[in-house]
Motif scaffolding. Structure first.
Motif, mmCIF file in Angstrom:
data_model
loop_
_atom_site.group_PDB
_atom_site.id
_atom_site.type_symbol
_atom_site.label_atom_id
_atom_site.label_comp_id
_atom_site.label_asym_id
_atom_site.label_seq_id
_atom_site.Cartn_x
_atom_site.Cartn_y
_atom_site.Cartn_z
ATOM 1 N N VAL A 33 0.948 -1.108 0.150
ATOM 2 C CA VAL A 33 0.058 0.045 0.315
ATOM 3 C C VAL A 33 0.980 1.220 0.061
ATOM 4 C CG1 VAL A 33 -1.700 1.172 1.225
ATOM 5 C CG2 VAL A 33 -1.977 -1.221 1.320
ATOM 6 N N ILE A 34 0.738 1.970 -0.983
ATOM 7 C CA ILE A 34 1.773 3.287 -1.257
ATOM 8 C C ILE A 34 0.776 4.431 -1.068
ATOM 9 C CG2 ILE A 34 3.052 4.387 -2.936
ATOM 10 C CD1 ILE A 34 2.842 1.119 -4.131
ATOM 11 N N HIS A 35 1.389 5.240 -0.258
ATOM 12 C CA HIS A 35 0.734 6.551 0.322
ATOM 13 C C HIS A 35 1.552 7.615 -0.137
ATOM 14 C CE1 HIS A 35 -2.485 4.833 2.535
ATOM 15 N NE2 HIS A 35 -1.612 4.204 3.002
ATOM 16 N N CYS A 36 1.105 8.711 -1.014
ATOM 17 C CA CYS A 36 1.994 9.796 -1.134
ATOM 18 C C CYS A 36 1.968 10.752 -0.116
ATOM 19 C CB CYS A 36 1.309 10.676 -2.522
ATOM 20 S SG CYS A 36 2.467 11.782 -3.261
ATOM 21 N N ARG B 55 11.353 10.496 0.721
ATOM 22 C CA ARG B 55 10.886 11.826 0.742
ATOM 23 C C ARG B 55 9.557 12.027 -0.219
ATOM 24 N NH1 ARG B 55 15.939 12.109 1.645
ATOM 25 N NH2 ARG B 55 16.850 14.090 3.017
ATOM 26 N N GLU B 56 9.024 11.101 -0.576
ATOM 27 C CA GLU B 56 7.770 11.315 -1.416
ATOM 28 C C GLU B 56 6.663 10.236 -0.942
ATOM 29 O OE1 GLU B 56 8.054 12.911 -5.803
ATOM 30 O OE2 GLU B 56 9.011 11.162 -5.644
ATOM 31 N N PHE B 57 7.012 8.969 -0.496
ATOM 32 C CA PHE B 57 6.285 7.938 -0.216
ATOM 33 C C PHE B 57 6.282 7.262 1.086
ATOM 34 C CE2 PHE B 57 7.195 8.000 -4.930
ATOM 35 C CZ PHE B 57 5.722 8.417 -5.191
ATOM 36 N N ILE B 58 5.348 6.778 1.674
ATOM 37 C CA ILE B 58 5.098 5.861 2.901
ATOM 38 C C ILE B 58 4.607 4.562 2.074
ATOM 39 C CG2 ILE B 58 4.228 5.612 5.050
ATOM 40 C CD1 ILE B 58 4.185 8.357 5.772
ATOM 41 N N ILE B 59 5.438 3.459 2.233
ATOM 42 C CA ILE B 59 5.210 2.350 1.558
ATOM 43 C C ILE B 59 4.953 1.314 2.549
ATOM 44 C CG2 ILE B 59 5.410 0.507 -0.097
ATOM 45 C CD1 ILE B 59 7.207 2.724 -1.362
ATOM 46 N N TYR B 60 3.926 0.519 2.703
ATOM 47 C CA TYR B 60 3.516 -0.512 3.721
ATOM 48 C C TYR B 60 3.388 -1.763 2.927
ATOM 49 C CZ TYR B 60 1.642 2.758 6.982
ATOM 50 O OH TYR B 60 1.521 3.732 7.725
ATOM 51 N N ASN B 61 4.475 -2.953 3.424
ATOM 52 C CA ASN B 61 4.682 -3.905 2.363
ATOM 53 C C ASN B 61 4.330 -5.420 3.408
ATOM 54 O OD1 ASN B 61 6.100 -2.639 0.253
ATOM 55 N ND2 ASN B 61 7.496 -2.232 1.740
ATOM 56 N N LEU B 62 3.501 -6.214 2.361
ATOM 57 C CA LEU B 62 3.496 -7.452 3.271
ATOM 58 C C LEU B 62 4.019 -8.665 2.435
ATOM 59 C CD1 LEU B 62 2.141 -9.530 5.264
ATOM 60 C CD2 LEU B 62 -0.136 -9.057 3.761
ATOM 61 N N THR B 63 4.577 -9.622 2.902
ATOM 62 C CA THR B 63 5.298 -10.567 2.222
ATOM 63 C C THR B 63 4.771 -11.842 2.978
ATOM 64 O OG1 THR B 63 7.058 -9.386 1.601
ATOM 65 C CG2 THR B 63 7.278 -12.002 1.207
ATOM 66 N N CYS B 64 4.109 -12.956 2.146
ATOM 67 C CA CYS B 64 3.617 -14.093 2.613
ATOM 68 C C CYS B 64 3.396 -15.071 1.690
ATOM 69 C CB CYS B 64 2.290 -13.936 3.461
ATOM 70 S SG CYS B 64 0.800 -13.246 2.411
ATOM 71 N N LEU B 65 3.096 -16.509 2.213
ATOM 72 C CA LEU B 65 2.550 -17.455 1.207
ATOM 73 C C LEU B 65 1.369 -17.127 0.693
ATOM 74 C CD1 LEU B 65 3.437 -20.616 3.223
ATOM 75 C CD2 LEU B 65 4.973 -19.613 1.363
ATOM 76 N N ARG B 66 0.907 -17.404 -0.609
ATOM 77 C CA ARG B 66 -0.331 -17.080 -1.221
ATOM 78 C C ARG B 66 -1.466 -17.810 -0.434
ATOM 79 N NH1 ARG B 66 -1.695 -16.495 -6.795
ATOM 80 N NH2 ARG B 66 0.579 -16.657 -7.373
ATOM 81 N N GLU B 67 -1.469 -18.779 0.356
ATOM 82 C CA GLU B 67 -2.605 -19.356 0.889
ATOM 83 C C GLU B 67 -3.072 -18.556 2.241
ATOM 84 O OE1 GLU B 67 -0.252 -22.925 3.284
ATOM 85 O OE2 GLU B 67 -0.876 -23.278 1.429
ATOM 86 N N ASN B 68 -1.848 -17.829 2.581
ATOM 87 C CA ASN B 68 -2.316 -17.077 3.838
ATOM 88 C C ASN B 68 -2.448 -15.610 3.642
ATOM 89 O OD1 ASN B 68 -1.651 -19.419 5.411
ATOM 90 N ND2 ASN B 68 0.641 -18.915 5.531
ATOM 91 N N HIS C 195 -3.195 13.155 4.245
ATOM 92 C CA HIS C 195 -2.469 12.339 3.075
ATOM 93 C C HIS C 195 -2.893 10.835 2.739
ATOM 94 C CE1 HIS C 195 -0.162 15.798 4.683
ATOM 95 N NE2 HIS C 195 0.348 15.886 3.447
ATOM 96 N N TYR C 196 -3.617 10.336 3.418
ATOM 97 C CA TYR C 196 -3.991 9.049 3.099
ATOM 98 C C TYR C 196 -5.023 8.891 2.453
ATOM 99 C CZ TYR C 196 -0.253 6.920 6.016
ATOM 100 O OH TYR C 196 0.945 6.521 6.492
ATOM 101 N N SER C 197 -5.413 9.515 1.668
ATOM 102 C CA SER C 197 -6.885 9.965 0.748
ATOM 103 C C SER C 197 -6.766 9.108 -0.548
ATOM 104 C CB SER C 197 -7.134 11.139 0.360
ATOM 105 O OG SER C 197 -5.831 11.597 -0.335
ATOM 106 N N ASN C 198 -7.704 8.660 -1.046
ATOM 107 C CA ASN C 198 -7.689 7.673 -2.351
ATOM 108 C C ASN C 198 -6.747 8.379 -3.373
ATOM 109 O OD1 ASN C 198 -9.538 5.765 -1.273
ATOM 110 N ND2 ASN C 198 -11.134 6.869 -1.701
ATOM 111 N N ASN C 199 -6.989 9.542 -3.828
ATOM 112 C CA ASN C 199 -6.179 10.075 -4.999
ATOM 113 C C ASN C 199 -4.820 10.319 -4.478
ATOM 114 O OD1 ASN C 199 -6.557 12.095 -2.933
ATOM 115 N ND2 ASN C 199 -6.632 13.603 -4.737
ATOM 116 N N ASN C 200 -4.297 9.879 -3.526
ATOM 117 C CA ASN C 200 -2.971 9.828 -2.875
ATOM 118 C C ASN C 200 -2.429 8.567 -2.779
ATOM 119 O OD1 ASN C 200 -2.388 12.621 -3.434
ATOM 120 N ND2 ASN C 200 -1.958 13.135 -1.153
ATOM 121 N N THR C 201 -3.157 7.253 -3.104
ATOM 122 C CA THR C 201 -2.850 6.081 -2.573
ATOM 123 C C THR C 201 -2.968 5.102 -3.814
ATOM 124 O OG1 THR C 201 -3.804 6.377 -0.429
ATOM 125 C CG2 THR C 201 -3.608 4.210 -1.212
ATOM 126 N N ALA C 202 -2.081 3.940 -3.722
ATOM 127 C CA ALA C 202 -2.111 2.950 -4.688
ATOM 128 C C ALA C 202 -1.637 1.671 -4.070
ATOM 129 C CB ALA C 202 -0.875 3.170 -5.798
#
Length: 373
Positions: free
Chosen positions: A55-58, A108-121, A205-212
């Motif tokens: 989840v990437i927030h500008c 300086r531009e983004f806050i990125i939350y990352n999740l890595t896991c097995l597909r089944e979980n 800043h965590y709005s839809n138009n600032n998030t991917a």
């Protein structure tokens, strides 16, 4: 050398999902779904057992003001605390039991939350990611108790030469501009942020138009389903609210302040016989720097100047910068390329470590012979 070969050789990070998406994938492999409210979903199905979801927030440090300077550093350190609907204990228990890895990174531009896991979980663990990325709790007692970790992070930064150089080059290049904001808080302000200030920054800043939302190893259908289950998008019965694009340049939807390049110099004193320096300048590129064409141009220039060392403790003598440094000193040295790309600016240059008595002739000789490079 054709374009596809360049992509494989450089294996460079792409767009806001730079920690996941790489150039060895053809752009047609990505599926980009953009909603009219600005939310972007990008997916890449590669049939891997390991799934990565981001989840990437500008909302990086360039968006800070004088009142909340350093707040993104505080948010980065608070990402592993409890959420509004999941406690700190439950969050960590779920991640440990199902083998998930939840992390956060900021620039300086983004806050990125990352999740890595097995597909089944992924269906169960995705709730942890979305809660952390969209509904952080920022409970007052957790913020108070975690302030010591922020202090420890600042102490590590102050003793890390690479980190100080990286911050210093941005301070010198973008004085009093948004990109000049540090990735770190200050010693006098690190424990001053409260729940209200942090929630206000999130809401702004965590709005839809600032998030991917980016999924690596997940189909577009599954990604939409996960977002619907976790309340990020409402279930739709027609396609009037979405537009489909075959592109990975999702930064063009983000609203960002532009930074002006000034240039200059900044010196930090250390009791050391070796001098470490970064020499970089503004890189001009047509269009958006974060576009594929713009990024390739800057990366090519950086690699031509001085590719990363392939052999540990090597001198990069076979490349232009390495040859120039070798002609300027007989003592051991280290030289590498430097590049920092943003949506509105880019810095390209080199970093060098050499004995203090040779740093002046080395820098002068490189600048004098820059046409050779």
């Amino acid at each position: 050398m054709n374009f596809n070969t360049y992509k494989k050789v450089f294996n460079c990070k792409l767009s806001t999902a730079s920690s996941i998406a790489r150039f060895e994938h053809d752009s047609s492999d990505y599926q980009h779904l953009k909603y009219k409210n600005g939310l972007s979903l990008v997916s890449l199905e590669n049939d891997s057992n390991i799934v990565k979801l981001s989840v990437i927030h500008c909302a990086g440090s360039k968006h800070e003001t004088d009142e909340n300077y350093g707040i993104t550093h505080r948010i980065r350190q608070s990402a592993y605390l409890g959420c509004k609907d999941i406690s700190y204990f439950s969050l960590n228990r779920i991640l440990q039991q199902l083998g998930g890895n939840l992390s956060i990174q900021t620039d300086r531009e983004f806050i990125i939350y990352n999740l890595t896991c097995l597909r089944e979980n992924l269906p169960k663990l995705s709730k942890c990611l979305f809660e952390s990325a969209f509904n952080p709790g920022f409970k007052s007692w957790e913020i108070r108790d975690s302030a010591k970790f922020l202090k420890f992070d600042l102490e590590k930064h102050e003793k890390n030469i690479d980190s100080l150089l990286y911050e210093g080059i941005h301070t010198a290049a973008f004085r009093n501009e948004a990109l000049g904001n540090s990735l770190f808080s200050t010693n006098y302000k690190y424990d001053s942020f409260n729940t209200e200030q942090m929630q206000k920054y999130i809401q702004s800043h965590y709005s839809n138009n600032n998030t991917a939302i980016f999924g690596d190893g997940i189909s577009q259908t599954d990604l939409i389903h996960l977002c619907q289950e976790n309340g990020q998008i409402e279930t739709f019965h027609n396609f009037s609210d979405i537009t489909t694009e075959k592109t990975t340049d999702i930064t063009k939807n983000f609203i960002e302040p532009k930074s002006k390049y000034f240039g200059g110099s900044l010196r930090l004193g250390f009791d050391c016989d070796t001098v470490y320096a970064i020499v970089a300048g503004k890189a001009n590129s047509p269009g958006t720097v974060y576009s594929l064409k713009g990024a390739i141009n800057q990366l090519l220039l950086s690699y031509i100047i001085s590719p990363p060392n392939r052999v540990k403790y090597s001198t990069n003598y076979n490349y232009p910068i390495g040859k120039l440094v070798a002609e300027s000193t007989n003592l051991p040295y280290l030289v590498e390329n430097f590049i920092s790309i943003y949506s509105d600016q880019a810095l390209v240059g080199f970093s060098v470590a050499v004995d203090q008595k040779d740093i002046e002739p080395v820098i002068y000789f490189i600048n004098y012979n820059q046409t050779y490079i």
